[in-house]
Structure formats: structure tokens, C-alpha cells
Design an enzyme around this catalytic site. Structure first.
Site: not given
Length: 323
Positions: A95, A165
Site C-alpha cells: 500500500e 476487513h
């Protein structure tokens, strides 16, 4: 393209941008009325916005983990086939690298649209967003900028995602000057706001409610249109209390407002902020003063920005609640 990413931005400047920069960018345009609509879900609305951008702006790039085959939520489906591997490509699982690559590409004049596969994993890129992207124009005295950068990230719970998540990390970024934070609450908003975010002169983090990718379906204008950033929307009129939310929680507020009216005869106004940074202080303050009774802000983020603006808070005669 992945190997070129790993070798750094010099390769991008020699190859990809030499091709991409020949195109003309699409200037940000005011929203226009569209007579034709189609009934689509939020995922398709995002896909349409990306396709329109890639079609009209030859400098646009779409990249992230697994985006070339459509992504885990299929928001980038068929884009590789339509626009080629030079403009739609996978990245390594990094990321920090994804956002750093986007900053560099934007500084070279491209229009990068980076995808963080789940918003929960945006934290490794926190330094790149907060210390680099948000300050790039400021620290160069306006000589350089990475305002063409848009970062997409699916957020929120879906019922089975677990703590890695299911997070809503928008609050961490609403304290950072130099970036904008946008959270749509439906397909029509998602398409119009994403197109505005991509065309905006500042870096934008665009959080998408993944629970609504397929559960939220409505009529969405065909073709290109934009919705101004920083403008809230009144989703439901009311006379007793103002409820303010964003993203997928707006649907919850609308249901709560309907139940309050049915069972308690309480008329609730519902406002969708849509943009969290900058948020529409004027609109919220105006409606709160009109009701002049009670105000409730409802959220699901890790941390919420407390902007005790006099136009909102000092105009109230009664209770202000944060749920």
C-alpha cells in the site's frame, strides 16, 4: 508494467507518461442534467466513472492489487481489455508503494487512480498520504503538486469480514489539511462524486461502502456528470430533529427517521454529508438553526472530527448529540 513500477518512476516517465501525456485531460465541469438513466448498483456506478475517465483523459491510470482482472469486488472489470495494460495494471502488495507511485505519477502530470483493496490496509500508506501527498504543494511553495491523485478504498463491514476487513478509517484523515475525503451513500452519488474527485485539483481519498456495492441499486444518469465536493444533501425533510451521517449509515438514518415518525410522531430531517473534508458547515448549520431543537451526528468511523463551528453549535437552543 509491474516491473516498471518496481524500478521506480524514472521508468514511468520514460515510457508510460511519454505516451499518456499526449492526451488532453478532461477539465472539471459543472454538473449537468441528464435525461437518460439506467438502474445500476454502486459497483457498476464506480466502474462507469472509471471507464469514462480512462476514455476521456488519456493521462489517467488505474492501478492496485488485482485490478487488472477486475478486483476482488469487480469494480475494475473489463477496464484492462478496453484500455490496455499500460493504463490498467496490477501492483505488488504494498500500500505504501501504491500510494507513493501515485504521488510520483501525479507529480509528472498523470491522473493516477490508486486502489487500496480494503480500507483496513490503508495504514501502511499513512505516511505517504499525510506527510507527502497532503503537503506536496505546500512544501514546494506551489511549484509542484500531486493534485491529480485519487485513492479509492472500500470500507465498512459486510457481516463476515472480521476486524481486518470491516474498518471505517475515514476519521484519521479528516484532520489532514491538503487532502479531501469523500464517502458516497449510493450509486448516483458514487459516480458523480468519483468523477469530481478525479478532476479535483487536490488529492482525494474516496471511501466506498462495500456493503452497498450490490445492495444499493437506483437510477443513475448515463454518461459523464459531476457532483460538487463539499456539498451536503438533504435526504429527508423533517421538522423536529436533524440527523447527520455519511456513507452506508445514511440508509440506516433514513430507516430510523421513518420509524421515528411512524411510532413516535417525531419528524427527523436526514442530511448526508457526502464529503467529510471539507464538510458542508454552512448547510448543516442552516438546517440545524431552522429546526432550532436538536441535532444528532451518527457515524461508524474509528475517530470523528469535532469541528465545533459556531454556525452549527451556537445556534442551537437544545441538545446536540453524537451517537
Amino acid at each position: 508494467m509491474i516491473s516498471r513500477c518496481s524500478r521506480g518512476l524514472s521508468a514511468l516517465s520514460r515510457h508510460s507518461c511519454s505516451l499518456i501525456l499526449r492526451g488532453l485531460s478532461t477539465a472539471a465541469a459543472a454538473s449537468s442534467e441528464k435525461s437518460e438513466t439506467s438502474r445500476i448498483n454502486l459497483c457498476t456506478a464506480v466502474n462507469e466513472a472509471l471507464a469514462i475517465t480512462l476514455e476521456n483523459n488519456k493521462k489517467a491510470l488505474v492501478f492496485g492489487e488485482d485490478v487488472s482482472f477486475g478486483g476482488v469486488f469487480r469494480c475494475t472489470a473489463d477496464l484492462l481489455q478496453r484500455f490496455g495494460k499500460e493504463r490498467v495494471f496490477n501492483t505488488p502488495l504494498s500500500e505504501q508503494g501504491i500510494v507513493g507511485f501515485g504521488i510520483g505519477a501525479a507529480s509528472l502530470g498523470c491522473t493516477p487512480i490508486a486502489e487500496i483493496q480494503f480500507a483496513d490496509y490503508i495504514y501502511p500508506a499513512f505516511d505517504q498520504i499525510v506527510n507527502e501527498a497532503s503537503k506536496y504543494r505546500y512544501r514546494s511553495g506551489g511549484e509542484f503538486n500531486c493534485g491529480g491523485l485519487t485513492i479509492r478504498a472500500p470500507y465498512g463491514a459486510v457481516g463476515h469480514g472480521g476486524h481486518y476487513h470491516s474498518q471505517s478509517p475515514e476519521g484519521f484523515f479528516t484532520h489532514v489539511p491538503g487532502i479531501k475525503v469523500v464517502m458516497p451513500g449510493g450509486p448516483a452519488d458514487a459516480k458523480g462524486l468519483l468523477l469530481s474527485a478525479i478532476q479535483d485539483p487536490d488529492p482525494v481519498i474516496f471511501f466506498e461502502p462495500k456493503m452497498m456495492y450490490r445492495t444499493a441499486v437506483e437510477e443513475v444518469p448515463k454518461g459523464e456528470y459531476t457532483i460538487p465536493l463539499g456539498k451536503a444533501q438533504v435526504k429527508r425533510e423533517g421538522t423536529d430533529i436533524t440527523l447527520v451521517g455519511w456513507g452506508q449509515q445514511v440508509a440506516v438514518l433514513e430507516k430510523a427517521a421513518a420509524l421515528s415518525l411512524e411510532h413516535h410522531d417525531i419528524s427527523c430531517e436526514v442530511i448526508d454529508l457526502r464529503t467529510l473534508l471539507p464538510w458542508d458547515v454552512a448547510a448543516v448549520g442552516k438546517h440545524a438553526r431552522v429546526l432550532n431543537d436538536a441535532f444528532a451526528g451518527v457515524h461508524r468511523c474509528t475517530q470523528t472530527r469535532r469541528k465545533r463551528h459556531s454556525e452549527v453549535y451556537y445556534g442551537l437552543h437544545s441538545l446536540c448529540i453524537k451517537c
